[in-house]
Design an enzyme around this catalytic site. Structure first.
Site, PDB file in Angstrom:
ATOM      1  N   SER A  17     -23.646   5.699  -4.662  1.00 50.74           N
ATOM      2  CA  SER A  17     -24.758   5.166  -3.870  1.00 50.74           C
ATOM      3  C   SER A  17     -25.538   6.321  -3.263  1.00 50.74           C
ATOM      4  CB  SER A  17     -24.229   4.270  -2.750  1.00 50.74           C
ATOM      5  OG  SER A  17     -25.253   4.091  -1.776  1.00 50.74           O
ATOM      6  N   HIS A  41     -26.328   3.601  -7.958  1.00 56.78           N
ATOM      7  CA  HIS A  41     -26.519   2.479  -7.035  1.00 56.78           C
ATOM      8  C   HIS A  41     -27.623   2.834  -6.029  1.00 56.78           C
ATOM      9  CE1 HIS A  41     -25.098  -1.202  -5.033  1.00 56.78           C
ATOM     10  NE2 HIS A  41     -25.242  -0.566  -3.885  1.00 56.78           N
ATOM     11  N   ASP A  43     -29.608   1.574  -2.801  1.00 53.11           N
ATOM     12  CA  ASP A  43     -29.546   0.632  -1.681  1.00 53.11           C
ATOM     13  C   ASP A  43     -30.907   0.473  -1.028  1.00 53.11           C
ATOM     14  OD1 ASP A  43     -26.842  -0.322  -1.442  1.00 53.11           O
ATOM     15  OD2 ASP A  43     -26.280   1.749  -1.004  1.00 53.11           O
ATOM     16  N   MET A  45     -33.080  -1.421   1.777  1.00 53.30           N
ATOM     17  CA  MET A  45     -32.924  -2.156   3.039  1.00 53.30           C
ATOM     18  C   MET A  45     -34.291  -2.393   3.659  1.00 53.30           C
ATOM     19  SD  MET A  45     -29.778  -0.020   4.618  1.00 53.30           S
ATOM     20  CE  MET A  45     -28.223   0.175   3.750  1.00 53.30           C
ATOM     21  N   HIS A  74     -29.603  -2.610  -5.323  1.00 54.33           N
ATOM     22  CA  HIS A  74     -29.011  -3.585  -4.404  1.00 54.33           C
ATOM     23  C   HIS A  74     -30.059  -3.907  -3.346  1.00 54.33           C
ATOM     24  CE1 HIS A  74     -25.704  -4.262  -1.102  1.00 54.33           C
ATOM     25  NE2 HIS A  74     -26.353  -5.364  -1.398  1.00 54.33           N
ATOM     26  N   MET A  76     -31.105  -5.444  -0.279  1.00 49.78           N
ATOM     27  CA  MET A  76     -30.719  -6.043   1.007  1.00 49.78           C
ATOM     28  C   MET A  76     -32.009  -6.429   1.708  1.00 49.78           C
ATOM     29  SD  MET A  76     -27.670  -3.350   1.864  1.00 49.78           S
ATOM     30  CE  MET A  76     -28.281  -2.135   0.710  1.00 49.78           C
ATOM     31  N   MET A 144     -19.435  -7.642  -1.076  1.00 53.12           N
ATOM     32  CA  MET A 144     -19.518  -6.565  -0.072  1.00 53.12           C
ATOM     33  C   MET A 144     -18.176  -6.394   0.638  1.00 53.12           C
ATOM     34  SD  MET A 144     -22.565  -5.320  -0.304  1.00 53.12           S
ATOM     35  CE  MET A 144     -22.332  -4.153   1.057  1.00 53.12           C
ATOM     36  N   GLY A 149     -25.875  -2.606   5.546  1.00 51.85           N
ATOM     37  CA  GLY A 149     -26.821  -2.006   6.487  1.00 51.85           C
ATOM     38  C   GLY A 149     -26.613  -0.517   6.686  1.00 51.85           C
ATOM     39  N   PHE A 150     -25.370  -0.096   6.586  1.00 49.70           N
ATOM     40  CA  PHE A 150     -25.087   1.316   6.849  1.00 49.70           C
ATOM     41  C   PHE A 150     -23.984   1.823   5.930  1.00 49.70           C
ATOM     42  CE2 PHE A 150     -26.710  -0.665  10.644  1.00 49.70           C
ATOM     43  CZ  PHE A 150     -27.720   0.209  11.036  1.00 49.70           C
ATOM     44  N   GLY A 151     -24.098   3.098   5.551  1.00 49.87           N
ATOM     45  CA  GLY A 151     -23.014   3.736   4.821  1.00 49.87           C
ATOM     46  C   GLY A 151     -21.934   4.166   5.799  1.00 49.87           C
ATOM     47  N   GLY A 152     -20.814   4.609   5.266  1.00 51.34           N
ATOM     48  CA  GLY A 152     -19.765   5.209   6.087  1.00 51.34           C
ATOM     49  C   GLY A 152     -18.933   4.247   6.914  1.00 51.34           C
ATOM     50  N   ASP A 182     -18.586  -2.840  -2.770  1.00 52.79           N
ATOM     51  CA  ASP A 182     -19.525  -1.903  -2.152  1.00 52.79           C
ATOM     52  C   ASP A 182     -19.222  -1.805  -0.663  1.00 52.79           C
ATOM     53  OD1 ASP A 182     -21.746  -0.474  -1.327  1.00 52.79           O
ATOM     54  OD2 ASP A 182     -23.221  -1.968  -1.972  1.00 52.79           O
ATOM     55  N   GLY A 183     -18.859  -0.593  -0.237  1.00 51.49           N
ATOM     56  CA  GLY A 183     -18.608  -0.352   1.179  1.00 51.49           C
ATOM     57  C   GLY A 183     -17.204   0.167   1.429  1.00 51.49           C
ATOM     58  N   GLY A 204     -20.670   5.737  -1.601  1.00 52.01           N
ATOM     59  CA  GLY A 204     -21.661   6.646  -1.033  1.00 52.01           C
ATOM     60  C   GLY A 204     -20.994   7.846  -0.398  1.00 52.01           C
TER      61      GLY A 204
HETATM   62  C1  DX5 Z   1     -24.061  -0.737   2.610  1.00 49.98           C
HETATM   63  C2  DX5 Z   1     -24.546  -0.305   1.245  1.00 49.98           C
HETATM   64  C3  DX5 Z   1     -23.559   0.511   0.520  1.00 49.98           C
HETATM   65  C4  DX5 Z   1     -23.233   1.797   1.195  1.00 49.98           C
HETATM   66  C5  DX5 Z   1     -21.904   2.290   0.753  1.00 49.98           C
HETATM   67  O1  DX5 Z   1     -25.059  -1.399   3.246  1.00 49.98           O
HETATM   68  O2  DX5 Z   1     -24.830  -1.430   0.462  1.00 49.98           O
HETATM   69  O3  DX5 Z   1     -23.924   0.744  -0.827  1.00 49.98           O
HETATM   70  O4  DX5 Z   1     -24.175   2.782   0.950  1.00 49.98           O
HETATM   71  O5  DX5 Z   1     -21.636   3.412   1.493  1.00 49.98           O
HETATM   72  P1  DX5 Z   1     -20.175   3.924   1.757  1.00 49.98           P
HETATM   73  O6  DX5 Z   1     -19.571   4.193   0.403  1.00 49.98           O
HETATM   74  O7  DX5 Z   1     -20.395   5.152   2.544  1.00 49.98           O
HETATM   75  O8  DX5 Z   1     -19.451   2.844   2.494  1.00 49.98           O
HETATM   76 ZN    ZN Z   2     -25.111  -1.252  -1.883  1.00 55.28          ZN
END
Ligand code: DX5
Ligand code: ZN
Length: 229
Positions: A17, A41, A43, A45, A74, A76, A144, A149-152, A182-183, A204
């Site tokens: 991602s 991937h 993302d 948003m 993806h 969102m 999911m 909404g957020f990575g990490g 994903d996530g 990601g």
């Molecule tokens: C979350 C995204 C994911 C995210 C994954 O809203 O859809 O694709 O970037 O990030 P990690 O792998 O850091 O959880």
């Molecule tokens: Zn995603």
């Protein structure tokens, strides 16, 4: 440019991602991990469906010359239907919409009519019953493992029951649908998700936040293979 195909449904795929990459150097980031990328991937948003804003079709278009991998977008977004054509024209290969926004049947038809590979996504608290009626009409089910909404964020292992349920349904009916998670996917959680029945792993932070993203992606693939029965 000839793009690499999506590949056979059910095959293990690593989908880095780019959300976790340096947006100031995206082309380099994408090229750097190419050898370990099955799908890329993307993302998207909209600041409405999720409380964050990321990127859109212009970035897909700018990245397209730097990668011939399958672009797995993806969306969102509350109103992805307005943008499907723009994503297709920008070079998206597949688009995934969320079931929570409604209008799913017509979004699937619209994406299909544009020649996109079609995905349907469900948040961690959305039951399998919401996506089940559409399984015969989609190519990809994205379950999911964090709230989008957020990575990490941390992997929610309680989603694995839903992954297994989906895998059973897909295999029992020979539906040829990919199951993507994903996530919070990393070398610890990847085998857990694969064992539950996922075959496309989005990651990601576990790739781009590592000092050597290519090696990290390779390690993720190895870990995922260990989860295959
Ligand atoms: C979350 C995204 C994911 C995210 C994954 O809203 O859809 O694709 O970037 O990030 P990690 O792998 O850091 O959880
Ligand atoms: Zn995603």
């Amino acid at each position: 440019m000839t793009f690499i195909e999506a590949g056979p449904p059910g095959a293990l795929r690593i989908a880095p991602s780019i959300l976790a990459a340096d947006f100031g150097a995206l082309a380099n980031a994408v090229r750097e991990i190419d050898a370990e990328t099955d799908w890329l991937h993307v993302d998207v948003m909209d600041g409405h469906f999720v409380p964050n804003v990321s990127i859109g079709p212009p970035v897909v278009q700018s990245l397209r010359p730097y990668s011939d991998r399958f672009f797995d977008c993806h969306l969102m977004m509350t109103d992805p239907g307005r943008y499907l054509e723009a994503f297709k024209n920008a070079g998206a290969d597949g688009c995934t919409v969320h079931v929570e926004i409604g209008g799913t049947a017509s979004l699937i038809n619209d994406a299909r009519a544009l020649g996109l590979r079609v995905g349907l996504a469900a948040n961690p608290d959305t039951p399998f019953e919401k996506v089940a009626p559409f399984l015969g009409d989609i190519d990809l089910l994205l379950l999911m493992t964090v709230f989008p909404g957020f990575g990490g964020q941390s992997f929610m292992s309680d989603v694995m029951g839903k992954v297994s349920e989906a895998r059973r349904e897909v295999d029992t009916n020979s539906l040829g649908v990919d199951i993507e998670v994903d996530g919070g996917i990393d070398i610890v959680t990847a085998p857990v998700a694969v064992e539950a029945g996922a075959n496309v792993l989005v990651a990601g932070s576990a790739i781009f936040s590592r000092p050597e993203p290519l090696l990290a992606a390779h390690a993720l693939r190895e870990a995922a293979l260990a989860g295959r029965r």
